[in-house]
Scaffold this active site. Structure first.
Site, PDB file in Angstrom:
ATOM      1  N   GLU A  63     113.153 -89.407 -25.727  1.00  0.00           N
ATOM      2  CA  GLU A  63     114.608 -89.229 -25.648  1.00  0.00           C
ATOM      3  C   GLU A  63     115.044 -88.446 -24.417  1.00  0.00           C
ATOM      4  O   GLU A  63     116.160 -88.618 -23.924  1.00  0.00           O
ATOM      5  CB  GLU A  63     115.134 -88.552 -26.919  1.00  0.00           C
ATOM      6  N   PHE A 125     115.403 -84.437 -44.678  1.00  0.00           N
ATOM      7  CA  PHE A 125     114.421 -84.892 -43.687  1.00  0.00           C
ATOM      8  C   PHE A 125     115.114 -85.177 -42.350  1.00  0.00           C
ATOM      9  O   PHE A 125     116.093 -85.911 -42.289  1.00  0.00           O
ATOM     10  CB  PHE A 125     113.709 -86.153 -44.201  1.00  0.00           C
ATOM     11  N   GLN A 126     114.614 -84.573 -41.315  1.00  0.00           N
ATOM     12  CA  GLN A 126     115.143 -84.701 -39.947  1.00  0.00           C
ATOM     13  C   GLN A 126     116.574 -84.201 -39.801  1.00  0.00           C
ATOM     14  O   GLN A 126     117.317 -84.662 -38.941  1.00  0.00           O
ATOM     15  CB  GLN A 126     114.989 -86.142 -39.433  1.00  0.00           C
ATOM     16  N   LYS A 175     124.693 -90.671 -41.280  1.00  0.00           N
ATOM     17  CA  LYS A 175     124.321 -92.026 -41.679  1.00  0.00           C
ATOM     18  C   LYS A 175     125.328 -92.628 -42.664  1.00  0.00           C
ATOM     19  O   LYS A 175     125.677 -93.805 -42.565  1.00  0.00           O
ATOM     20  CB  LYS A 175     122.924 -92.011 -42.300  1.00  0.00           C
ATOM     21  N   MET A 491     105.504 -75.224  -5.943  1.00  0.00           N
ATOM     22  CA  MET A 491     106.514 -74.192  -5.702  1.00  0.00           C
ATOM     23  C   MET A 491     106.105 -72.861  -6.334  1.00  0.00           C
ATOM     24  O   MET A 491     106.344 -71.798  -5.774  1.00  0.00           O
ATOM     25  CB  MET A 491     107.873 -74.654  -6.241  1.00  0.00           C
TER      26      MET A 491
HETATM   27  C1  LIG Z   1     110.663 -78.154 -17.133  1.00  0.00           C
HETATM   28  C2  LIG Z   1     110.297 -77.131 -16.120  1.00  0.00           C
HETATM   29  N1  LIG Z   1     109.225 -76.327 -16.325  1.00  0.00           N
HETATM   30  C3  LIG Z   1     108.885 -75.411 -15.394  1.00  0.00           C
HETATM   31  C4  LIG Z   1     109.608 -75.267 -14.251  1.00  0.00           C
HETATM   32  C5  LIG Z   1     109.214 -74.213 -13.208  1.00  0.00           C
HETATM   33  N2  LIG Z   1     108.824 -74.872 -11.946  1.00  0.00           N
HETATM   34  C6  LIG Z   1     109.656 -75.040 -10.906  1.00  0.00           C
HETATM   35  S1  LIG Z   1     108.972 -75.857  -9.629  1.00  0.00           S
HETATM   36  C7  LIG Z   1     107.500 -75.977 -10.446  1.00  0.00           C
HETATM   37  C8  LIG Z   1     106.325 -76.656  -9.818  1.00  0.00           C
HETATM   38  C9  LIG Z   1     106.542 -78.099  -9.613  1.00  0.00           C
HETATM   39  O1  LIG Z   1     105.321 -78.689  -9.297  1.00  0.00           O
HETATM   40  P1  LIG Z   1     105.207 -80.143  -8.753  1.00  0.00           P
HETATM   41  O2  LIG Z   1     105.995 -81.080  -9.595  1.00  0.00           O
HETATM   42  O3  LIG Z   1     103.795 -80.481  -8.559  1.00  0.00           O
HETATM   43  O4  LIG Z   1     106.003 -80.067  -7.369  1.00  0.00           O
HETATM   44  P2  LIG Z   1     105.664 -79.271  -6.023  1.00  0.00           P
HETATM   45  O5  LIG Z   1     106.354 -77.954  -6.101  1.00  0.00           O
HETATM   46  O6  LIG Z   1     104.184 -79.148  -5.927  1.00  0.00           O
HETATM   47  O7  LIG Z   1     106.256 -80.137  -4.957  1.00  0.00           O
HETATM   48  C10 LIG Z   1     107.579 -75.371 -11.698  1.00  0.00           C
HETATM   49  C11 LIG Z   1     106.463 -75.278 -12.649  1.00  0.00           C
HETATM   50  C12 LIG Z   1     110.744 -76.101 -14.093  1.00  0.00           C
HETATM   51  N3  LIG Z   1     111.543 -76.034 -13.032  1.00  0.00           N
HETATM   52  N4  LIG Z   1     111.037 -77.042 -15.027  1.00  0.00           N
END
Ligand SMILES: Cc1ncc(C[n+]2csc(CCOP(=O)(O)OP(=O)(O)O)c2C)c(N)n1
Length: 588
Positions: A63, A125-126, A175, A491
């Site tokens: 979803e 449920f749900q 529902k 990052m």
């Molecule tokens: C759902 C979610 N979980 C955690 C984060 C924290 N976060 C921001 S950037 C990042 C790393 C992203 O890694 P990747 O997709 O490999 O991209 P890169 O930075 O290596 O280009 C994380 C964990 C976030 N923004 N969103």
């Protein structure tokens, strides 16, 4: 109380429908051509009449995907995206896209199934308090308690989602209400007495703004996502060409003013370019148009643009003064306000001569020449992510729609792509949702099938929602995905390297696990791997030619590469850190 008529009971005459039939018919009346969703018990009655509807339904695998697809569709087309899911876990799975759309002002309409109204409160449920959970992340939400209300509520939902400051809305449909018979009727108008977005800016404030503009020697137009929401790109261009004021375009506004225009300074903010960031710091006037003074743009607020007077235009009165007190606040639709501003500026200019901007323009050009974005791709060296982005940019049509995930790859894409058209860059700015790119790209491609759609994703992000490529394959939606695979949550690694003494806690992912090419193929996509600079362009060209299924390219990039410039969180924009390869740090 709603009755419990069976869902399969046909309408007795043209005017008698079940609540479920009325819901589908109301969506059709609102012009819904496509919806993204996944059925389940509570929403089953509504899925039944969908078979006879003109609405195309795209069956997602999760979803969250449905919500981001609706967002991508809305971003790309300007029309509201629609998603429909069942109760309980389905509803909670779509909370992230709702929050994402809320932060980025994206109009989406989400329909959720709910347990029968008669059992709400019994832990059925749900059962899940969907309106309770989503209240803080929707512009408005409704729990329908009587099928006769369905047409009115759907009309209101679309109206609220798309007017004023756009945003997500949710309609929760129990529902038994879906099964209840009602007399079909379509309201002629929406009657929401407490909801009257102010569209036209106040004439006196517009005049004051023009006067302030006529006194400025170092003005900067700070264009935000509101420019795109208000379809105000043309108006903005007119204002810029009239005033010759330079423009920064925020992450959410990339493309709202063409990057190839001499007065475009590009992106400001934490990873903005030096000139965009510093121009705002040194400005004597900031004209904020549909921008919200996000902390990623301002840095430490008390040191942000210290000499600047502020003109702030926003459709949402709550934005004015939220972060920085404006000298001239204007509540209104960006397009209408800018059009009036153009007239007011012309009138002001007829009265007296405006200060010359020559010195300011010269200063900006000097910064641009001295501090360009930089990286180095050695011929046989490791593959640089920036090089991949540059080659994608240079080897795709000008009006390609680009969708990014969240992380370093998002910043490189925002910095390096040349966005010359509005609505060509889609990304999650406010919430920063990893896993956004793949489903949002699918939604964008559904909305704009004639356009090429490329997602630039991180390997971490890709692993969060990649399964939606199964949806794309099954539905023949040929999106293209470039994974900048640096084997890390890049990052986060960058922050650990810079601010945690290289203590790399839980950020290593592996370049080979999973095998992205095999994974892509298993999902019905074409899959390619690129390890060397030489292979980049030929592989992009191969991908561009495939139009009968999605394509994934696994670019194996240099994990050491960092995003520069950078303003450390909570620091002043004056302390911008340039790539160490520049001879000066900060260069103030
Ligand atoms: C759902 C979610 N979980 C955690 C984060 C924290 N976060 C921001 S950037 C990042 C790393 C992203 O890694 P990747 O997709 O490999 O991209 P890169 O930075 O290596 O280009 C994380 C964990 C976030 N923004 N969103």
């Amino acid at each position: 109380m709603p009755s419990n008529s069976p869902s399969h009971r046909p309408a007795e005459n043209a005017m008698q429908l079940t609540g479920a039939q009325a819901l589908i018919k109301s969506l059709e009346m609102e012009g819904t051509e496509v919806m993204f969703g996944l059925p389940g018990g509570a929403i089953l009655p509504v899925y039944d009449p969908l078979i006879d509807s003109s609405i195309r339904h795209i069956l997602v695998r999760h979803e969250q995907g449905a919500g981001h697809m609706a967002e991508g569709y809305a971003h790309a087309t300007g029309r509201p995206g629609v998603a429909m899911v069942t109760s309980g876990p389905a509803a909670t799975n779509i909370v992230t896209p709702l929050c994402d759309a809320y932060m980025d002002s994206i109009p989406i309409v989400v329909i959720t199934g709910q347990v029968a109204y008669s059992v709400i409160g019994t832990d059925a449920f749900q059962e899940c308090d969907t309106v309770g959970i989503t209240m803080p992340v929707t512009k408005h939400n409704w729990l329908i308690t009587d099928a006769n209300d369905v047409p009115r509520v759907i009309r209101e939902a679309f109206h609220v989602a798309t007017t004023g400051r756009p945003g997500p809305v949710l309609v929760d449909m129990p529902k038994d209400v879906s099964n209840q018979m009602m007399d079909w009727h379509w309201p002629d108008a929406v009657d929401l007495p407490g909801y009257k977005p102010n569209m036209k800016g106040h004439p006196k404030q517009i005049k004051d703004a023009a006067r302030l503009m006529g006194e400025s020697e170092r003005p900067v137009i700070y264009a935000g996502g509101g420019i795109l929401k208000a379809r105000a790109a043309e108006a903005l261009k007119e204002l810029v060409e009239l005033t010759r004021f330079p423009v920064v375009t925020t992450l959410m506004a990339r493309g709202s003013f063409p990057d190839d225009h001499e007065l475009c300074l590009g992106m400001p903010g934490m990873h903005g370019n030096y000139t965009a960031v510093t121009s705002m710091q040194k400005a004597d006037l900031l004209i904020a148009l549909g921008s919200r003074f996000d902390d990623r743009v301002t840095g430490k607020v008390s040191t942000f643009a210290p000499d600047a007077k502020i003109i702030h235009v926003d459709i949402d009165p709550a934005e004015l003064g939220k972060v920085r007190r404006p000298d001239v606040p204007i509540v209104g639709d960006c397009r209408l306000v800018i059009e009036e501003l153009v007239k007011a500026v012309k009138a002001e200019r007829n009265k007296r001569e405006w200060p010359s901007l020559e010195t300011w323009h010269r200063q900006l050009r000097e910064w641009q020449e001295r501090y360009p974005l930089r990286y180095e791709q050695l011929e046989d060296g490791p593959l640089k992510p920036q090089y991949c982005v540059d080659m994608l940019r240079d080897n795709t049509p000008d009006d390609t729609i680009v969708v990014a995930g969240v992380g370093q790859h998002q910043m490189w894409t925002s910095q390096r792509w040349t966005f010359n058209y509005p609505y060509t860059y889609i990304n999650s700015g406010g919430l920063g949702t990893m896993g956004f790119a793949v489903p949002a790209a699918i939604g964008a491609k559904v909305g704009k099938p004639e356009r090429m759609v490329w997602a630039v994703d991180g390997d971490g992000c890709f692993q969060m929602t990649a399964q939606e490529l199964v949806t794309a394959s099954a539905e023949r939606i040929p999106v293209k995905v470039a994974i900048l695979n640096n084997a890390y949550l890049g990052m986060v690694r960058q922050w650990q390297e810079l601010f945690y003494e290289e203590r790399y806690s839980e950020v290593y992912l592996s370049p080979d696990l999973p095998d992205y090419v095999m994974w892509a193929e298993a999902m019905g996509c074409a899959g390619f791997r690129v390890d060397t600079p030489d292979d980049v362009v030929p592989t992009i060209e191969k991908a561009n030619e495939i139009d009968d299924r999605p394509v994934v390219i696994d670019f194996r990039t240099d994990y050491r590469e960092k995003v520069y410039p950078m303003v450390q969180a909570g620091m002043s924009n004056d302390d911008i850190i340039l790539d160490p390869a520049h001879d000066t740090y900060g260069a103030r």
